[in-house]
Motif scaffolding. Structure first.
Motif, PDB file in Angstrom:
ATOM      1  N   TRP A   1      -7.457   9.746  -5.019  1.00  0.00           N
ATOM      2  CA  TRP A   1      -6.732  10.964  -4.585  1.00  0.00           C
ATOM      3  C   TRP A   1      -7.766  11.498  -3.159  1.00  0.00           C
ATOM      4  CZ3 TRP A   1      -1.811  12.829  -5.322  1.00  0.00           C
ATOM      5  CH2 TRP A   1      -1.062  12.377  -6.391  1.00  0.00           C
ATOM      6  N   PHE A   2      -6.910  11.539  -2.238  1.00  0.00           N
ATOM      7  CA  PHE A   2      -7.687  12.000  -1.057  1.00  0.00           C
ATOM      8  C   PHE A   2      -7.107  13.110  -0.190  1.00  0.00           C
ATOM      9  CE2 PHE A   2      -8.491   7.640  -1.906  1.00  0.00           C
ATOM     10  CZ  PHE A   2      -9.832   7.505  -1.837  1.00  0.00           C
ATOM     11  N   VAL A   3      -7.877  13.942   0.541  1.00  0.00           N
ATOM     12  CA  VAL A   3      -7.321  15.193   1.172  1.00  0.00           C
ATOM     13  C   VAL A   3      -7.476  14.671   2.749  1.00  0.00           C
ATOM     14  CG1 VAL A   3      -7.568  17.729   1.770  1.00  0.00           C
ATOM     15  CG2 VAL A   3      -8.301  16.786  -0.548  1.00  0.00           C
TER      16      VAL A   3
ATOM     17  N   ILE B   1       1.064  -1.099   0.000  1.00  0.00           N
ATOM     18  CA  ILE B   1      -0.068   0.053   0.055  1.00  0.00           C
ATOM     19  C   ILE B   1       0.875   1.095   0.087  1.00  0.00           C
ATOM     20  CG2 ILE B   1      -1.644   1.064   1.142  1.00  0.00           C
ATOM     21  CD1 ILE B   1      -2.832  -0.960  -0.084  1.00  0.00           C
ATOM     22  N   TYR B   2       0.592   1.969  -1.072  1.00  0.00           N
ATOM     23  CA  TYR B   2       1.661   3.099  -1.180  1.00  0.00           C
ATOM     24  C   TYR B   2       0.817   4.586  -0.804  1.00  0.00           C
ATOM     25  CZ  TYR B   2       0.133   3.358  -6.012  1.00  0.00           C
ATOM     26  OH  TYR B   2      -0.658   3.157  -6.997  1.00  0.00           O
ATOM     27  N   VAL B   3       1.476   5.683  -0.579  1.00  0.00           N
ATOM     28  CA  VAL B   3       0.923   7.040  -0.642  1.00  0.00           C
ATOM     29  C   VAL B   3       1.657   7.722  -1.219  1.00  0.00           C
ATOM     30  CG1 VAL B   3       0.066   8.718   1.103  1.00  0.00           C
ATOM     31  CG2 VAL B   3      -0.097   6.338   1.832  1.00  0.00           C
ATOM     32  N   LEU B   4       1.355   8.722  -2.192  1.00  0.00           N
ATOM     33  CA  LEU B   4       1.937   9.363  -3.115  1.00  0.00           C
ATOM     34  C   LEU B   4       1.460  10.939  -2.792  1.00  0.00           C
ATOM     35  CD1 LEU B   4       1.435   7.637  -6.408  1.00  0.00           C
ATOM     36  CD2 LEU B   4       3.413   7.489  -4.469  1.00  0.00           C
ATOM     37  N   ARG B   5       2.510  11.803  -3.142  1.00  0.00           N
ATOM     38  CA  ARG B   5       2.251  13.524  -3.038  1.00  0.00           C
ATOM     39  C   ARG B   5       2.495  13.845  -4.589  1.00  0.00           C
ATOM     40  NH1 ARG B   5       5.509  15.108   0.531  1.00  0.00           N
ATOM     41  NH2 ARG B   5       4.174  14.837   2.627  1.00  0.00           N
TER      42      ARG B   5
ATOM     43  N   HIS C   1      -3.221  13.405  -1.008  1.00  0.00           N
ATOM     44  CA  HIS C   1      -2.488  12.104  -1.094  1.00  0.00           C
ATOM     45  C   HIS C   1      -3.256  10.960  -1.997  1.00  0.00           C
ATOM     46  CE1 HIS C   1      -0.948  13.830   2.770  1.00  0.00           C
ATOM     47  NE2 HIS C   1       0.231  13.348   2.132  1.00  0.00           N
ATOM     48  N   LYS C   2      -2.443  10.454  -2.663  1.00  0.00           N
ATOM     49  CA  LYS C   2      -3.101   9.339  -3.509  1.00  0.00           C
ATOM     50  C   LYS C   2      -2.932   7.901  -2.738  1.00  0.00           C
ATOM     51  CE  LYS C   2      -2.927   6.758  -8.117  1.00  0.00           C
ATOM     52  NZ  LYS C   2      -3.053   5.472  -7.539  1.00  0.00           N
TER      53      LYS C   2
ATOM     54  N   VAL D   1       5.340  12.450  -9.002  1.00  0.00           N
ATOM     55  CA  VAL D   1       4.714  12.193  -7.836  1.00  0.00           C
ATOM     56  C   VAL D   1       6.055  11.837  -6.827  1.00  0.00           C
ATOM     57  CG1 VAL D   1       2.421  11.636  -8.277  1.00  0.00           C
ATOM     58  CG2 VAL D   1       4.262   9.692  -8.153  1.00  0.00           C
ATOM     59  N   ASP D   2       5.821  12.342  -5.588  1.00  0.00           N
ATOM     60  CA  ASP D   2       6.857  11.530  -4.641  1.00  0.00           C
ATOM     61  C   ASP D   2       6.011  10.526  -3.634  1.00  0.00           C
ATOM     62  OD1 ASP D   2       8.864  13.462  -5.105  1.00  0.00           O
ATOM     63  OD2 ASP D   2       7.676  15.109  -3.937  1.00  0.00           O
ATOM     64  N   VAL D   3       6.822   9.403  -3.512  1.00  0.00           N
ATOM     65  CA  VAL D   3       6.272   8.452  -2.593  1.00  0.00           C
ATOM     66  C   VAL D   3       6.647   8.594  -1.207  1.00  0.00           C
ATOM     67  CG1 VAL D   3       6.568   5.780  -2.121  1.00  0.00           C
ATOM     68  CG2 VAL D   3       6.891   6.748  -4.129  1.00  0.00           C
ATOM     69  N   VAL D   4       5.670   9.127  -0.477  1.00  0.00           N
ATOM     70  CA  VAL D   4       5.783   9.538   1.066  1.00  0.00           C
ATOM     71  C   VAL D   4       5.611   8.341   2.041  1.00  0.00           C
ATOM     72  CG1 VAL D   4       5.175  11.936   0.366  1.00  0.00           C
ATOM     73  CG2 VAL D   4       3.394  10.432   1.014  1.00  0.00           C
ATOM     74  N   ALA D   5       4.970   7.412   1.587  1.00  0.00           N
ATOM     75  CA  ALA D   5       4.787   6.149   2.379  1.00  0.00           C
ATOM     76  C   ALA D   5       4.657   5.056   1.808  1.00  0.00           C
ATOM     77  CB  ALA D   5       3.618   6.553   3.428  1.00  0.00           C
ATOM     78  N   ASN D   6       5.006   3.834   2.241  1.00  0.00           N
ATOM     79  CA  ASN D   6       4.892   2.428   1.493  1.00  0.00           C
ATOM     80  C   ASN D   6       4.915   1.387   2.604  1.00  0.00           C
ATOM     81  OD1 ASN D   6       5.046   0.744  -0.618  1.00  0.00           O
ATOM     82  ND2 ASN D   6       7.413   0.922  -0.876  1.00  0.00           N
TER      83      ASN D   6
END
Length: 397
Positions: free
Chosen positions: A361-363, A269-273, A288-289, A315-320
């Motif tokens: 994409w979610f805020v 599960i990844y989170v992108l900016r 975030h996506k 995009v930047d991968v901010v969490a994985n």
């Protein structure tokens, strides 16, 4: 009533009229005899009928469909189908065809293109008319052609443990083989067996649109990883036909195993900016996506600026987050449900001018997403809801 005898005889004589002088003085053409209507020929009717189709193409930017529920458009679409079926009509109308509506479709460059040219959606038949399950099976051999299309998977080490895990699940009885259920199950993360070889759907590519004179077809290329270390990029419909023709099977879990700390990762599960410079996107704080990938996330997002899925920007991968022995796609869907109220509502335009609504994409702040994942894994998420005003998860009930 007055009698004419009271006034004597009535004189009906008129002075002679010079007819030619009268005609010459008719400057407005009031005395002109109407022209005899020109007889409408079958050729005239054909041209008028085709010009209506041309006008529809000019107004709407597409050819009329004979399959739509709009009666007026359906009539034009059926009319065009009839014209295309006649070489004589095509020849007679060629000089009026400003949009190339009568051009012959290009010959398919490959067998995949041929299979994708399903203008009448025959491969998507829901009526059962094409069901040949009661007929004797004639086994088709595709190995030569298929082997030529496959090539070595350079990053097979990223997927090898997944196949080992699936074989272990089959031995333990936590997974089982079932008959191929249909094309709707060909999704990222699915496992199938084709001719005795297990394959994994690593990716489903962006939807491609291929126009024909009848309709616009949609298709997606797959990245299929095979347990023998090869991969293929066949189309979704092509794989569906292979699995159907060759008695393919799908792997389904019979139960959800517990998460063990020493088990191997089954997905991410990844989170992108977004790094978009579009003001309407760049101005949104905590955007975030949230997505899921079986393979390396960096590989998944390397062409983000070309895809509306990633807002047409890097995009930047901010969490994985690693997911062990569980259906990570279900985890992703649950996250989407938790943050559904703050889903981004925006339409992106892709490189071909088509509108696209990104759905992942979610805020929400990153620390809240972290908390939601922990609550999902522990099973406690059912007692929480996300409060957009407070920007935090709160207990409900």
């Amino acid at each position: 009533m007055t009698n004419s005898e009271d006034f004597g005889p009535v004189d009906f004589s008129y002075p002679a009229v010079d007819i030619q002088l009268l005609i010459d003085s008719d400057l407005d053409g009031l005395l002109d005899a109407p022209e005899k209507p020109k007889k409408v020929t079958s050729s005239d009717r054909l041209e008028r009928a085709f010009l209506e189709i041309v006008d529809f193409r000019r107004t709407h930017g597409r050819v009329p469909s004979s399959l739509t529920r709009e009666i007026a458009e359906r009539k034009l679409g059926a009319r065009l189908d009839g014209i295309l079926a006649s070489e004589e009509k095509i020849a007679a109308l060629k000089q009026l065809d400003e949009f190339g509506l009568l051009d012959a479709p290009e010959a398919p460059a490959s067998i995949d293109d041929l299979l994708e040219g399903d203008d009448f959606d025959l491969l998507g038949d829901d009526s059962g008319l094409l069901d040949v399950s009661d007929l004797p099976v004639r086994r088709q051999v595709h190995e030569g052609t298929d082997a030529a299309r496959r090539h070595k998977a350079e990053d097979f080490e990223q997927f090898e443990h997944l196949f080992k895990q699936k074989h272990a699940e089959l031995r333990a009885g936590t997974s089982k083989l079932l008959p191929y259920p249909g094309m709707t199950r060909i999704l990222p993360g699915a496992f199938f067996v084709l001719n005795g070889v297990m394959l994994f759907i690593a990716e489903v590519g962006e939807t491609e649109y291929k126009k024909s004179t009848v309709r616009e077809n949609k298709r997606e290329r797959l990245r299929c990883i095979f347990e023998n270390g090869t991969e293929s990029s066949m189309y979704r419909q092509s794989l569906a036909i292979r699995l159907s023709d060759e008695n393919g099977q799908i792997l389904e879990q019979t139960e959800m195993p517990e998460i063990l700390t020493d088990d191997e990762v089954s997905g991410y599960i990844y989170v992108l900016r977004s790094r978009s410079d579009d003001p309407q996107i760049a101005s949104i704080e905590h955007l975030h996506k949230i997505g899921f990938s079986r393979g390396p996330v960096e590989t998944r997002v390397k062409n983000a600026e070309k895809s509306p899925t990633y807002l047409m920007a890097p995009v930047d991968v901010v969490a994985n987050y690693r997911a062990y022995n569980l259906k990570a796609s279900a985890l992703e869907n649950l996250l989407h449900r938790v943050f559904a109220e703050v889903r981004l509502d925006i339409t992106q335009i892709d490189r071909k001018g088509r509108g696209y609504d990104p759905s992942e994409w979610f805020v929400a702040p990153l620390n809240v997403i972290d908390q939601a994942i922990d609550l999902i894994i522990s099973g406690d998420i059912v007692g929480y809801v996300y409060d957009p005003q407070a920007q935090k998860l709160i207990r409900h009930g």
